[in-house]
Design a protein around this motif. Structure first.
Motif, PDB file in Angstrom:
ATOM      1  N   TYR A  45      28.806  46.497  24.870  1.00 31.64           N
ATOM      2  CA  TYR A  45      28.219  45.101  25.206  1.00 31.64           C
ATOM      3  C   TYR A  45      28.839  44.543  26.343  1.00 31.64           C
ATOM      4  O   TYR A  45      30.044  45.390  27.111  1.00 31.64           O
ATOM      5  CB  TYR A  45      28.348  44.065  24.092  1.00 31.64           C
ATOM      6  CG  TYR A  45      29.704  43.937  23.649  1.00 31.64           C
ATOM      7  CD1 TYR A  45      30.565  42.744  24.229  1.00 31.64           C
ATOM      8  CD2 TYR A  45      30.328  44.546  22.758  1.00 31.64           C
ATOM      9  CE1 TYR A  45      31.718  42.508  24.017  1.00 31.64           C
ATOM     10  CE2 TYR A  45      31.541  44.364  22.232  1.00 31.64           C
ATOM     11  CZ  TYR A  45      32.355  43.576  22.795  1.00 31.64           C
ATOM     12  OH  TYR A  45      33.605  42.909  22.621  1.00 31.64           O
ATOM     13  N   THR A  46      28.406  43.618  27.136  1.00 29.98           N
ATOM     14  CA  THR A  46      29.176  42.891  28.543  1.00 29.98           C
ATOM     15  C   THR A  46      30.117  42.196  28.056  1.00 29.98           C
ATOM     16  O   THR A  46      29.720  41.301  26.905  1.00 29.98           O
ATOM     17  CB  THR A  46      28.302  42.664  29.374  1.00 29.98           C
ATOM     18  OG1 THR A  46      27.356  41.614  28.772  1.00 29.98           O
ATOM     19  CG2 THR A  46      27.279  43.749  29.959  1.00 29.98           C
ATOM     20  N   LEU A  47      31.247  42.265  28.559  1.00 31.69           N
ATOM     21  CA  LEU A  47      32.034  41.224  28.339  1.00 31.69           C
ATOM     22  C   LEU A  47      32.101  39.736  29.204  1.00 31.69           C
ATOM     23  O   LEU A  47      31.517  39.911  30.144  1.00 31.69           O
ATOM     24  CB  LEU A  47      33.743  41.621  28.803  1.00 31.69           C
ATOM     25  CG  LEU A  47      34.849  40.696  28.512  1.00 31.69           C
ATOM     26  CD1 LEU A  47      34.936  40.639  26.974  1.00 31.69           C
ATOM     27  CD2 LEU A  47      36.008  41.577  28.879  1.00 31.69           C
ATOM     28  N   ARG A  48      32.158  38.670  28.388  1.00 35.80           N
ATOM     29  CA  ARG A  48      31.688  37.368  29.020  1.00 35.80           C
ATOM     30  C   ARG A  48      32.885  36.939  29.600  1.00 35.80           C
ATOM     31  O   ARG A  48      32.839  36.254  30.674  1.00 35.80           O
ATOM     32  CB  ARG A  48      31.078  36.373  27.781  1.00 35.80           C
ATOM     33  CG  ARG A  48      30.332  35.193  28.304  1.00 35.80           C
ATOM     34  CD  ARG A  48      29.867  34.380  27.119  1.00 35.80           C
ATOM     35  NE  ARG A  48      30.718  34.355  26.104  1.00 35.80           N
ATOM     36  CZ  ARG A  48      31.553  32.946  26.042  1.00 35.80           C
ATOM     37  NH1 ARG A  48      31.822  32.351  26.779  1.00 35.80           N
ATOM     38  NH2 ARG A  48      32.312  33.280  24.759  1.00 35.80           N
ATOM     39  N   VAL A  49      34.012  36.608  29.179  1.00 35.05           N
ATOM     40  CA  VAL A  49      35.146  35.756  29.429  1.00 35.05           C
ATOM     41  C   VAL A  49      36.610  36.811  29.272  1.00 35.05           C
ATOM     42  O   VAL A  49      36.719  37.179  28.175  1.00 35.05           O
ATOM     43  CB  VAL A  49      35.517  34.439  29.059  1.00 35.05           C
ATOM     44  CG1 VAL A  49      36.443  33.683  29.183  1.00 35.05           C
ATOM     45  CG2 VAL A  49      34.010  33.647  28.998  1.00 35.05           C
ATOM     46  N   VAL A  50      37.286  36.530  30.289  1.00 31.88           N
ATOM     47  CA  VAL A  50      38.887  37.294  30.111  1.00 31.88           C
ATOM     48  C   VAL A  50      39.772  36.138  30.281  1.00 31.88           C
ATOM     49  O   VAL A  50      39.576  35.316  31.363  1.00 31.88           O
ATOM     50  CB  VAL A  50      39.066  38.227  31.002  1.00 31.88           C
ATOM     51  CG1 VAL A  50      40.339  38.935  30.875  1.00 31.88           C
ATOM     52  CG2 VAL A  50      37.945  39.357  31.063  1.00 31.88           C
ATOM     53  N   VAL A  51      40.601  35.778  29.334  1.00 28.44           N
ATOM     54  CA  VAL A  51      41.576  34.667  29.354  1.00 28.44           C
ATOM     55  C   VAL A  51      42.909  35.376  29.585  1.00 28.44           C
ATOM     56  O   VAL A  51      43.378  36.208  28.534  1.00 28.44           O
ATOM     57  CB  VAL A  51      41.475  33.857  28.125  1.00 28.44           C
ATOM     58  CG1 VAL A  51      42.651  32.717  28.333  1.00 28.44           C
ATOM     59  CG2 VAL A  51      40.346  33.336  27.958  1.00 28.44           C
ATOM     60  N   THR A  52      44.009  34.944  30.505  1.00 26.88           N
ATOM     61  CA  THR A  52      44.975  35.518  30.806  1.00 26.88           C
ATOM     62  C   THR A  52      46.002  34.411  31.101  1.00 26.88           C
ATOM     63  O   THR A  52      45.456  33.354  31.540  1.00 26.88           O
ATOM     64  CB  THR A  52      45.128  36.717  32.026  1.00 26.88           C
ATOM     65  OG1 THR A  52      44.836  35.898  33.209  1.00 26.88           O
ATOM     66  CG2 THR A  52      44.014  37.724  31.592  1.00 26.88           C
ATOM     67  N   ASP A  53      47.464  34.843  31.175  1.00 32.31           N
ATOM     68  CA  ASP A  53      48.117  34.056  31.862  1.00 32.31           C
ATOM     69  C   ASP A  53      48.197  34.232  33.503  1.00 32.31           C
ATOM     70  O   ASP A  53      47.007  34.775  33.854  1.00 32.31           O
ATOM     71  CB  ASP A  53      49.504  34.276  31.395  1.00 32.31           C
ATOM     72  CG  ASP A  53      50.097  35.858  31.670  1.00 32.31           C
ATOM     73  OD1 ASP A  53      49.394  36.472  32.161  1.00 32.31           O
ATOM     74  OD2 ASP A  53      50.941  35.892  30.879  1.00 32.31           O
ATOM     75  N   LYS A  54      48.949  33.634  34.168  1.00 35.51           N
ATOM     76  CA  LYS A  54      48.739  33.715  35.615  1.00 35.51           C
ATOM     77  C   LYS A  54      49.271  34.965  36.266  1.00 35.51           C
ATOM     78  O   LYS A  54      49.624  34.956  37.479  1.00 35.51           O
ATOM     79  CB  LYS A  54      49.310  32.589  36.441  1.00 35.51           C
ATOM     80  CG  LYS A  54      48.650  31.278  35.865  1.00 35.51           C
ATOM     81  CD  LYS A  54      49.021  30.069  36.414  1.00 35.51           C
ATOM     82  CE  LYS A  54      48.301  28.908  35.970  1.00 35.51           C
ATOM     83  NZ  LYS A  54      48.260  27.705  36.849  1.00 35.51           N
ATOM     84  N   LEU A  55      49.328  36.138  35.436  1.00 39.70           N
ATOM     85  CA  LEU A  55      49.816  37.384  36.326  1.00 39.70           C
ATOM     86  C   LEU A  55      48.742  37.897  37.158  1.00 39.70           C
ATOM     87  O   LEU A  55      47.610  37.969  36.691  1.00 39.70           O
ATOM     88  CB  LEU A  55      50.267  38.289  35.032  1.00 39.70           C
ATOM     89  CG  LEU A  55      50.898  39.654  35.492  1.00 39.70           C
ATOM     90  CD1 LEU A  55      52.229  39.428  36.312  1.00 39.70           C
ATOM     91  CD2 LEU A  55      51.100  40.596  34.535  1.00 39.70           C
ATOM     92  N   LYS A  56      49.021  38.067  38.315  1.00 38.65           N
ATOM     93  CA  LYS A  56      47.977  38.526  39.291  1.00 38.65           C
ATOM     94  C   LYS A  56      47.762  39.736  39.146  1.00 38.65           C
ATOM     95  O   LYS A  56      46.546  40.250  39.489  1.00 38.65           O
ATOM     96  CB  LYS A  56      48.475  38.507  40.818  1.00 38.65           C
ATOM     97  CG  LYS A  56      48.879  37.169  41.110  1.00 38.65           C
ATOM     98  CD  LYS A  56      47.932  36.298  41.234  1.00 38.65           C
ATOM     99  CE  LYS A  56      48.055  34.778  41.462  1.00 38.65           C
ATOM    100  NZ  LYS A  56      47.202  33.948  41.057  1.00 38.65           N
ATOM    101  N   SER A  57      48.196  40.733  38.343  1.00 36.77           N
ATOM    102  CA  SER A  57      47.894  42.259  38.114  1.00 36.77           C
ATOM    103  C   SER A  57      46.499  42.073  37.250  1.00 36.77           C
ATOM    104  O   SER A  57      45.784  42.870  37.508  1.00 36.77           O
ATOM    105  CB  SER A  57      48.964  43.008  37.412  1.00 36.77           C
ATOM    106  OG  SER A  57      50.210  42.738  38.041  1.00 36.77           O
TER     107      SER A  57
END
Length: 177
Positions: free
Chosen positions: A71-83
């Protein structure tokens, strides 16, 4: 480790909102990074132990997460790491990326058992040992710990009974085969 793989295949389809984070771990006095992904229901998707925390390491983790995804991923939540942004832009350009240090509490809380277990084991001896243990432990632990606060007592007992039945089936099948 075979048990964790079998339990992983039995789990429900993960959600379309993922929370990603990394944490420092010490392995033989060297710093390593434990990358972890959970979905919106706090189900551990995957864990990866690596020696770096750069864009290449993030891409490797994302590729591992996306393998076999139907399926397609809707949202990715991360901290502020630029990688994370580098890897997301290349591998998941359609997914919305939210960067916040407070939205990512699901994975931060998911790291707590890692720290507790790491103290009991008196640290890990190698990257491979850390990877094997953390991958297996996360799935087996999640299998036996349903989200109690969202269930009635009767439902919780039924879910736990089913978890033990699956565990008995998988472990007995492994030992006789």
């Amino acid at each position: 480790m075979h048990f964790a793989g079998r339990i992983r295949r039995r789990r429900p389809c993960p959600g379309d909102k993922w929370h990603l984070d990394e944490v420092f771990i010490r392995i033989q006095g060297e710093l390593g990074y434990l990358w972890r992904a959970v979905d919106q229901n706090c189900v551990v998707l995957d864990i990866l132990v690596q020696s770096r925390r750069d864009g290449t390491a993030a891409k490797r983790f994302f590729k591992r997460l996306l393998k076999g995804l139907s399926y397609t991923l809707r949202v990715v939540v991360t901290d502020k790491l630029k990688s994370y942004e580098v890897a997301r832009r290349e591998l998941m350009p359609d997914a919305e990326h939210r960067e916040s240090r407070y939205l990512n509490n699901r994975t931060e809380n998911s790291h707590r058992p890692t720290r507790r277990r790491e103290r009991h084991m008196q640290r890990f001896k190698s990257m491979r040992q850390a990877q094997r243990f953390r991958s297996a432990h996360a799935f087996i632990s999640g299998h036996f710990r349903p989200r109690r606060h969202l269930m009635t007592a009767g439902r919780y007992r039924a879910v736990r009974a089913k978890a033990f039945k699956i565990w008995t089936h998988e472990t007995c099948a492994q030992s006789t085969g």
